[in-house]
Design an enzyme around this catalytic site. Structure first.
Site, PDB file in Angstrom:
ATOM      1  N   SER A 181       0.725  -1.260  -0.422  1.00 56.72           N
ATOM      2  CA  SER A 181      -0.020   0.115  -0.147  1.00 56.72           C
ATOM      3  C   SER A 181       0.569   1.027   0.152  1.00 56.72           C
ATOM      4  O   SER A 181       2.202   0.677   0.544  1.00 56.72           O
ATOM      5  CB  SER A 181      -0.682   0.009   0.995  1.00 56.72           C
ATOM      6  OG  SER A 181      -1.484   0.617   1.078  1.00 56.72           O
ATOM      7  N   TYR A 232      -1.574  -1.372  10.111  1.00 57.42           N
ATOM      8  CA  TYR A 232      -1.676  -1.120   8.838  1.00 57.42           C
ATOM      9  C   TYR A 232      -0.605  -1.307   8.137  1.00 57.42           C
ATOM     10  O   TYR A 232       0.073  -1.357   7.431  1.00 57.42           O
ATOM     11  CB  TYR A 232      -2.896  -0.779   9.085  1.00 57.42           C
ATOM     12  CG  TYR A 232      -2.899  -0.969   7.131  1.00 57.42           C
ATOM     13  CD1 TYR A 232      -3.325  -1.628   6.463  1.00 57.42           C
ATOM     14  CD2 TYR A 232      -3.038   0.230   6.380  1.00 57.42           C
ATOM     15  CE1 TYR A 232      -3.669  -2.171   5.359  1.00 57.42           C
ATOM     16  CE2 TYR A 232      -3.470   0.249   4.930  1.00 57.42           C
ATOM     17  CZ  TYR A 232      -3.794  -0.887   4.215  1.00 57.42           C
ATOM     18  OH  TYR A 232      -4.083  -1.272   3.383  1.00 57.42           O
TER      19      TYR A 232
HETATM   20  N1  NAP Z   1      -9.199  -0.680  -1.951  1.00 58.41           N
HETATM   21  C1  NAP Z   1      -7.926   0.372  -0.894  1.00 58.41           C
HETATM   22  O1  NAP Z   1      -8.660   1.151  -1.040  1.00 58.41           O
HETATM   23  C2  NAP Z   1      -6.653  -0.020  -1.228  1.00 58.41           C
HETATM   24  C3  NAP Z   1      -5.662   0.544  -0.533  1.00 58.41           C
HETATM   25  C4  NAP Z   1      -4.153   0.295  -0.561  1.00 58.41           C
HETATM   26  C5  NAP Z   1      -4.330  -0.888  -0.279  1.00 58.41           C
HETATM   27  N2  NAP Z   1      -4.471  -2.157  -0.405  1.00 58.41           N
HETATM   28  C6  NAP Z   1      -4.942  -3.623  -0.208  1.00 58.41           C
HETATM   29  O2  NAP Z   1      -5.766  -4.244  -1.170  1.00 58.41           O
HETATM   30  C7  NAP Z   1      -6.075  -5.551  -0.610  1.00 58.41           C
HETATM   31  C8  NAP Z   1      -7.488  -5.691  -1.157  1.00 58.41           C
HETATM   32  O3  NAP Z   1      -7.889  -5.080  -0.528  1.00 58.41           O
HETATM   33  P1  NAP Z   1      -9.298  -4.528  -0.986  1.00 58.41           P
HETATM   34  O4  NAP Z   1      -9.522  -3.429  -0.978  1.00 58.41           O
HETATM   35  O5  NAP Z   1      -9.815  -5.365  -2.446  1.00 58.41           O
HETATM   36  O6  NAP Z   1     -10.682  -4.488   0.385  1.00 58.41           O
HETATM   37  P2  NAP Z   1     -11.648  -6.319   0.590  1.00 58.41           P
HETATM   38  O7  NAP Z   1     -11.999  -5.580  -0.566  1.00 58.41           O
HETATM   39  O8  NAP Z   1     -11.897  -5.696   1.744  1.00 58.41           O
HETATM   40  O9  NAP Z   1     -10.322  -7.597   0.642  1.00 58.41           O
HETATM   41  C9  NAP Z   1     -10.021  -8.009   1.637  1.00 58.41           C
HETATM   42  C10 NAP Z   1     -10.339  -9.590   0.945  1.00 58.41           C
HETATM   43  O10 NAP Z   1      -9.230  -9.765   1.878  1.00 58.41           O
HETATM   44  C11 NAP Z   1      -9.393 -11.553   2.678  1.00 58.41           C
HETATM   45  N3  NAP Z   1      -9.560 -11.516   3.637  1.00 58.41           N
HETATM   46  C12 NAP Z   1      -9.874 -11.048   4.945  1.00 58.41           C
HETATM   47  N4  NAP Z   1      -8.695 -10.986   6.337  1.00 58.41           N
HETATM   48  C13 NAP Z   1      -9.184 -12.252   5.457  1.00 58.41           C
HETATM   49  C14 NAP Z   1      -8.516 -13.632   6.389  1.00 58.41           C
HETATM   50  N5  NAP Z   1      -8.251 -13.363   8.271  1.00 58.41           N
HETATM   51  N6  NAP Z   1      -7.846 -14.748   5.933  1.00 58.41           N
HETATM   52  C15 NAP Z   1      -7.979 -15.050   4.575  1.00 58.41           C
HETATM   53  N7  NAP Z   1      -8.802 -14.428   3.208  1.00 58.41           N
HETATM   54  C16 NAP Z   1      -9.353 -13.190   4.459  1.00 58.41           C
HETATM   55  C17 NAP Z   1     -11.424 -10.923   2.592  1.00 58.41           C
HETATM   56  O11 NAP Z   1     -12.109 -12.336   2.360  1.00 58.41           O
HETATM   57  P3  NAP Z   1     -12.723 -12.892   3.580  1.00 58.41           P
HETATM   58  O12 NAP Z   1     -13.164 -11.733   4.290  1.00 58.41           O
HETATM   59  O13 NAP Z   1     -14.093 -13.755   3.087  1.00 58.41           O
HETATM   60  O14 NAP Z   1     -11.867 -13.357   4.478  1.00 58.41           O
HETATM   61  C18 NAP Z   1     -11.291 -10.264   0.952  1.00 58.41           C
HETATM   62  O15 NAP Z   1     -11.700 -11.167   0.084  1.00 58.41           O
HETATM   63  C19 NAP Z   1      -5.664  -5.726   0.264  1.00 58.41           C
HETATM   64  O16 NAP Z   1      -4.339  -5.750   1.324  1.00 58.41           O
HETATM   65  C20 NAP Z   1      -5.467  -4.279   1.117  1.00 58.41           C
HETATM   66  O17 NAP Z   1      -4.964  -3.329   2.615  1.00 58.41           O
HETATM   67  C21 NAP Z   1      -6.673  -1.645  -0.480  1.00 58.41           C
END
Ligand code: NAP
Length: 268
Positions: A144, A157
């Protein structure tokens, strides 16, 4: 050698395959012909996605319901992956908390660190030997822009993503001569779902509409970057701005400024 071309026995693993960026990464990989293994806790959405990918792209799609913050469950998955042909690993699952660490649930903070840092490390180490042996493979790590700087009110985080960012870019230097690609995806805000107009306490309040990028764009440029063995992909204007600010602003100046922003994200 480029990231391996798809073949019927090889699998691309996508963690966080039940929602958001993970769904888009799995879809983009399947569109390019890769059979996938989706990993997250919620199996329902992954089964639905797997069925769509099989039907739309004619690939194999498997589902693993695993809590990646649980060391024992993770070990079992690592053991399976070490014995399969894994051509691509997208370490993408992650969670974030906002607010002062002292006010947050210690167990959830620990689980966040396990997921955002230790799971990335364990899964990568599980598949790396076979990739090095074949002289081909790709590892995409979702860090990130938050991992570039100290962020009060987002401490666990930001620190866990600092690990992801640094691990990815360091590992790349080690395995580049061995034919394995490692790319860091370091986004700022990525729109994963439509905003709730009532929700004024979250990131929607802080980030104006034009600065958002969507998951499909993020996935496409990320897999392009992995194929080219780019060191880091930063999708979108705000992400690029956050990266530059993180690199060039002294940390003692940066910390209180972003700390105030993240205080708003915590709803304070
Ligand atoms: N969206 C943004 O703005 C943004 C910005 C910077 C970085 N990121 C990074 O991008 C990545 C994806 O994020 P996203 O925005 O797509 O969020 P999201 O829609 O909340 O997806 C998170 C994913 O991680 C899985 N997860 C959470 N806890 C888990 C666990 N204990 N074991 C296995 N899987 C788990 C969730 O599935 P379950 O809940 O079904 O387990 C879900 O599939 C993350 O690493 C996040 O930090 C996102």
């Amino acid at each position: 050698m480029p990231v391996p071309a798809p073949n019927s026995s090889a699998r691309a693993v996508v963690t966080g395959g039940s929602s958001g960026i993970g769904v888009a990464l799995a879809t983009e990989l399947a569109r390019r012909g890769h059979s996938v293994i989706l990993v997250a806790r919620s199996t329902g959405p992954m089964e639905e996605l797997a069925a769509t990918l099989r039907e739309q792209f004619g690939v194999e799609a498997e589902v693993r319901g695993v809590d990646l913050s649980d060391q024992a469950a993770r070990d079992e998955l690592c053991k399976e992956l070490a014995g399969r042909e894994i051509s691509i690993l997208c370490n993408n699952a992650g969670t974030a908390t906002f607010g002062k660490v002292i006010d947050l649930d210690p167990a959830y903070e620990r689980a966040q660190l396990e997921l955002n840092a230790n799971a990335v490390h364990d899964l990568t180490l599980a598949v790396l030997p076979q990739m090095v042996k074949r002289g081909a493979g790709g590892v995409l790590i979702t860090g990130s822009a938050a991992g570039n700087m100290p962020i009060p009110n987002n401490a666990t985080y930001a620190a866990s993503k600092a690990f992801a960012n640094t691990f990815s870019e360091s590992l790349r230097g080690e395995v580049k001569p061995l034919g394995v690609h490692v790319t860091l995806l370091a986004p700022g805000p990525v729109r994963t779902e439509l905003p709730d107009p009532e929700d004024r306490s979250t990131v929607e309040k802080v980030v104006p509409e034009f600065l958002w990028v969507n998951t499909e764009y993020t996935a496409r440029v990320s897999i392009d970057a992995l194929e080219k063995n780019q060191m880091r992909i930063v999708p979108g204007l705000l992400s690029k701005g956050m990266s530059l600010a993180g690199f060039y602003t002294p940390r003692r100046i940066m910390a209180p400024i972003v700390g105030q922003m993240y205080k708003k994200l915590a709803g304070e």
